[in-house]
Design a protein around this motif. Structure first.
Motif, PDB file in Angstrom:
ATOM      1  N   CYS A 266     -16.706   8.488-105.279  1.00  0.00           N
ATOM      2  CA  CYS A 266     -17.427   9.525-106.021  1.00  0.00           C
ATOM      3  C   CYS A 266     -17.920  10.618-105.073  1.00  0.00           C
ATOM      4  O   CYS A 266     -17.714  10.554-103.858  1.00  0.00           O
ATOM      5  CB  CYS A 266     -18.579   8.909-106.801  1.00  0.00           C
ATOM      6  N   GLY A 267     -18.606  11.578-105.638  1.00  0.00           N
ATOM      7  CA  GLY A 267     -19.121  12.697-104.856  1.00  0.00           C
ATOM      8  C   GLY A 267     -20.062  12.270-103.750  1.00  0.00           C
ATOM      9  O   GLY A 267     -20.052  12.843-102.653  1.00  0.00           O
ATOM     10  N   SER A 268     -20.893  11.260-104.007  1.00  0.00           N
ATOM     11  CA  SER A 268     -21.808  10.765-102.969  1.00  0.00           C
ATOM     12  C   SER A 268     -21.022  10.213-101.781  1.00  0.00           C
ATOM     13  O   SER A 268     -21.392  10.434-100.625  1.00  0.00           O
ATOM     14  CB  SER A 268     -22.707   9.655-103.518  1.00  0.00           C
ATOM     15  N   ASP A 269     -19.925   9.499-102.059  1.00  0.00           N
ATOM     16  CA  ASP A 269     -19.102   8.955-100.973  1.00  0.00           C
ATOM     17  C   ASP A 269     -18.497  10.082-100.140  1.00  0.00           C
ATOM     18  O   ASP A 269     -18.456  10.003 -98.912  1.00  0.00           O
ATOM     19  CB  ASP A 269     -17.974   8.084-101.543  1.00  0.00           C
ATOM     20  N   LEU A 270     -18.046  11.135-100.812  1.00  0.00           N
ATOM     21  CA  LEU A 270     -17.471  12.268-100.079  1.00  0.00           C
ATOM     22  C   LEU A 270     -18.528  12.961 -99.223  1.00  0.00           C
ATOM     23  O   LEU A 270     -18.250  13.386 -98.103  1.00  0.00           O
ATOM     24  CB  LEU A 270     -16.832  13.260-101.049  1.00  0.00           C
ATOM     25  N   LYS A 271     -19.751  13.042 -99.759  1.00  0.00           N
ATOM     26  CA  LYS A 271     -20.841  13.650 -98.982  1.00  0.00           C
ATOM     27  C   LYS A 271     -21.215  12.776 -97.791  1.00  0.00           C
ATOM     28  O   LYS A 271     -21.533  13.294 -96.720  1.00  0.00           O
ATOM     29  CB  LYS A 271     -22.050  13.908 -99.873  1.00  0.00           C
ATOM     30  N   ILE A 272     -21.164  11.449 -97.950  1.00  0.00           N
ATOM     31  CA  ILE A 272     -21.412  10.558 -96.818  1.00  0.00           C
ATOM     32  C   ILE A 272     -20.322  10.756 -95.772  1.00  0.00           C
ATOM     33  O   ILE A 272     -20.606  10.845 -94.571  1.00  0.00           O
ATOM     34  CB  ILE A 272     -21.489   9.088 -97.282  1.00  0.00           C
ATOM     35  N   GLN A 273     -19.073  10.852 -96.213  1.00  0.00           N
ATOM     36  CA  GLN A 273     -17.962  11.100 -95.283  1.00  0.00           C
ATOM     37  C   GLN A 273     -18.213  12.355 -94.461  1.00  0.00           C
ATOM     38  O   GLN A 273     -17.983  12.378 -93.258  1.00  0.00           O
ATOM     39  CB  GLN A 273     -16.657  11.258 -96.058  1.00  0.00           C
TER      40      GLN A 273
END
Length: 105
Positions: free
Chosen positions: A39-46
């Motif tokens: 999800c978007g949160s995972d992409l932001k963590i990346q």
């Protein structure tokens, strides 16, 4: 188990790793993940644009089945199919929680 892990701060730093299967407490269940989304949160963590503490497993939106049930858990059984609803420390009582928006608690 295999997991996508953000290993360190900074953009990138993702590795597919073998990590230990979690040991559950008496009030928890163990879920075998059968499908996982990013999800978007995972992409932001990346991209290092969301709070996290490495190392952290990426992919908190998933579906699977319960494989182990803690001794004080009721209403759930091994073999039950489940999906994630992961909101750390949501109170379950405020307006946001009661209207299905626990992510904003």
């Amino acid at each position: 188990m295999r997991a996508l892990v953000k290993t360190a701060s900074g953009p990138g730093n993702l590795e597919l790793r073998d990590v230990p299967v979690p040991q559950i407490g008496s009030d928890e269940v163990l879920i075998r993940v059968r499908a996982c989304g990013i999800c978007g949160s995972d992409l932001k963590i990346q991209d290092d644009q969301h709070p996290y503490t490495p190392p952290v497993v990426i992919g908190h939106e998933f579906a699977g089945e319960i494989v182990e049930v803690g001794g004080t858990v009721s209403g759930w059984n091994a073999g039950d199919r489940v999906v994630s609803e992961q909101h750390v420390k949501a109170c379950g009582r405020c307006r946001q929680c009661l209207t299905g928006n626990a992510f904003a608690c």
